[in-house]
Design an enzyme around this catalytic site. Sequence first.
Site, PDB file in Angstrom:
ATOM      1  CG  ASP A 139      -1.722  -1.266   1.364  1.00 34.61           C
ATOM      2  OD1 ASP A 139      -2.300  -1.685   0.359  1.00 34.61           O
ATOM      3  OD2 ASP A 139      -1.748  -1.849   2.459  1.00 34.61           O
TER       4      ASP A 139
ATOM      5  CB  SER B 196       1.698   6.503   2.807  1.00 34.41           C
ATOM      6  OG  SER B 196       0.827   5.724   3.593  1.00 34.41           O
ATOM      7  NE  ARG B 197       0.315   3.066  -4.443  1.00 37.53           N
ATOM      8  CZ  ARG B 197       1.345   2.231  -4.376  1.00 37.53           C
ATOM      9  NH1 ARG B 197       1.370   1.309  -3.435  1.00 37.53           N
ATOM     10  NH2 ARG B 197       2.345   2.313  -5.214  1.00 37.53           N
ATOM     11  CB  VAL B 198      -3.574   2.864   3.309  1.00 35.57           C
ATOM     12  CG1 VAL B 198      -4.612   2.629   4.394  1.00 35.57           C
ATOM     13  CG2 VAL B 198      -3.867   2.000   2.107  1.00 35.57           C
TER      14      VAL B 198
END
Length: 531
Positions: free
Chosen positions: A344, A369-371
């Site tokens: 993620d 950071s995708r989350v």
Amino acid sequence: MEPQSLKTILDSTFAEISQVREAFTPQLAPHEVGTITSVATGIAKVSGLPGVGFDELVKFPGDVLGIAFNLDPDQIGVVLLGEYWHLHAGDEVQRTGRVMDVAVGDGLLGRVIDPLGRPLDGNGSVASSKRLPVERPAVPIMDRAPVTVPLQTGIKVIDALIPVGRGQRELILGDRQTGKTAIAIDTILNQRGKDVLCVYCAIGQRASAVAKAVATLREKGAMDYTVLVVTEGNDPPGLAYIAPYVATSIAEAFMEAGRDVLIVYDDLTHHARAYRELSLLLRRPPGREAFPGDIFYIHSRLLERATHLCQERGGGSLTALPIIETEAQNISAYIPTNLISITDGQIYLSPSLFELGVLPAVDVGKSVSRVGGKAQRTAYRAVAGDLKLGYAQFEELETFSRFGARLDEDTRKIIEHGRRIRACLKQPEFSPVAVPAQIAVLLALTAELFDQVPLDRMTDAEEALRKAAADIPPEVCERLDTAKKLSDEDHEIIIQIARQSLADFQSKAKSESGPEKQTDSNSKLESEEES
């Protein structure tokens, strides 16, 4: 009377024995016994076990275990999980009827074990009443919950710009000796007192590196909440292959008990190489870079087990920090791109920043950071946008300014501000920073309070501000640790504390950079440009 009673007792006893003997019928249980046909580095070919199942454990002489990996019509390929120098063709092999499992539970906390559960720390056997298989299906989608709580690493550049949430999978990648393990160890150290258990899985590491990590964790008091699963470079490749799955099962047991867990895989490059070695020895067809075709699958099924459980399942979480080693900064190689697409987000460590002494050497432009941004505290989000924009502008203008172009006042101001951001994001190893101190430093940066501080005094100025952060009122600190938004009053309190702690450094900076000195620096810059 006594002889008669004794005779009666003996007669009844012998009668019962006779009845039990007559009622007993021996149970015949079939045992499949095969023979070794050949032994190679870390694998064995076995014939005579037609009923063996995939991933089943088989037992060799000397209590050496193996996992049935290839199921061919005439023989099976077995991955050996121990020293195999004493095995020879013709030796007997027995089925066990079970798959590979590992002891789990609180008894493992503070222990150093190998993937078979054997202790490596000399503190006796591991106490546990429960075992779990190392290969388990991932939690179904409907049993998962969104990532809403941050996992504080204590590292300013990560917590502010590349945040990690509990239940996230964040990849750490970079060349050799750029500080990948240091970031993971720092994150483990920062979980002290935060009710987060940690599992550190060392895959094919040097014994000296593992000993250093254990010594650091023990010295900093982190072993109380940490489990170490270790394979060294001279261990059989089979142990290196199962090590991350063993560590994940140990972590999952804590997660299913409602705990928050952090797991570090250090590193999956060695894991991929061990699996490639086993696959080639077992004559599996090679693909790109000689890796087998299912190399993506073995990592995806491993990392898919990291998640945040819903409240009906206990609400526990498993956060994964896999580490990958790149070669010559090639993040588009086969294994790194596989892991980037599975995880993620990624934290990329740049060798050029490392050589410049910017530690940790996190390249903010290539990291994402995708989350974690959804789980980041509101106080961080209030400053992260301006900070990332200012840092990105600085990096672009810094490259441009190297060509000796004449810079206007606004551009110089952006460059000077960016240099202060870079200086503040530097951080020594094994020194995590608490949330209030981080927020104080970041707010002072965005308010440009550091811009009047000389670069050579930035370390002292930041240290003074971090100490002054202890004066932040408790009710404000409490709001910093929650998702509540900071009020204007809270913001002003922190800024005022920062301004007072930096006043000495700023006044000296102003006195040093008077009108005469500023004129001298401008004339010097112009003469350099003309030359």
